[in-house]
Design an enzyme around this catalytic site. Sequence first.
Site, PDB file in Angstrom:
ATOM      1  N   GLU A  76      -5.994   3.853   3.164  1.00 44.30           N
ATOM      2  CA  GLU A  76      -7.436   4.106   3.240  1.00 44.30           C
ATOM      3  C   GLU A  76      -8.023   4.050   1.835  1.00 44.30           C
ATOM      4  O   GLU A  76      -7.627   4.834   0.967  1.00 44.30           O
ATOM      5  CB  GLU A  76      -7.695   5.486   3.853  1.00 44.30           C
ATOM      6  CG  GLU A  76      -9.140   5.949   3.771  1.00 44.30           C
ATOM      7  CD  GLU A  76      -9.298   7.438   4.062  1.00 44.30           C
ATOM      8  OE1 GLU A  76     -10.271   8.031   3.564  1.00 44.30           O
ATOM      9  OE2 GLU A  76      -8.443   8.014   4.765  1.00 44.30           O
TER      10      GLU A  76
ATOM     11  N   LYS B 174     -10.207  13.856  12.075  1.00 44.88           N
ATOM     12  CA  LYS B 174      -9.686  14.269  10.780  1.00 44.88           C
ATOM     13  C   LYS B 174      -9.980  15.764  10.583  1.00 44.88           C
ATOM     14  O   LYS B 174     -11.136  16.166  10.502  1.00 44.88           O
ATOM     15  CB  LYS B 174     -10.363  13.431   9.678  1.00 44.88           C
ATOM     16  CG  LYS B 174     -10.141  13.902   8.259  1.00 44.88           C
ATOM     17  CD  LYS B 174     -10.871  12.967   7.311  1.00 44.88           C
ATOM     18  CE  LYS B 174     -10.908  13.485   5.893  1.00 44.88           C
ATOM     19  NZ  LYS B 174     -11.487  12.505   4.960  1.00 44.88           N
TER      20      LYS B 174
END
Length: 212
Positions: free
Chosen positions: A49, A142
């Site tokens: 990411e 998340k």
Amino acid sequence: MTAETLRAGPIADAIRRQRLLVVLRRVEPRDRLLALVDELAAAGARIFEVTFDAPTAAEDIAALRDRLEARDGGPYVVGAGTIVSDGQLAAARACGAQFGVSPLFDPPLVRGAVEGGMPFIPGAFTPTEVASAWATGATFVKLFPASAVGPQFVRELRGPLPEIQLIPTGGIDASNAPDFLEAGAVAVGIGSALTRAGAEARQRIVAGLRAE
């Protein structure tokens, strides 16, 4: 595209299988970013990411995808992090990001990503936020900042909400990542514990989290 399709798709499957999402926040210059990813990929990392809080993030993602596509041992997956606006989401799509991550839960942002076919991982902290993010279509949720609540929070949350797939991020390192996974997280996001460590320490972290 539906949330269910994305949750069952190849990107989500790869994240669940690998269990480690490497968070690359403002790793500069680009040569250093590419060298670090080469090292982590050689150690076994497959999901990366690149956060969108740097002016070169879009170009970095495009360069990183080109670099990884030339490597053996894939497939590799590259996503865009710290997505907090529609403009950033559009830019992430344009540069080839394969998934998006946000530190917060913005319902229109989640819906826009999912409708456009991009797996999206919004941030949430409370049980209400977690459940709302999942109901809105999050591919994963998340849990951020995860170190503020610890693995026991994940275990307790999964009691009433077993269907929600969590990725704890924020303060995750070699000492607590296995505990979060054992508590029921599908993967963990690790940033500074990897990017600031030495090569041997990075390799140990990646090796320790690789699924058997």
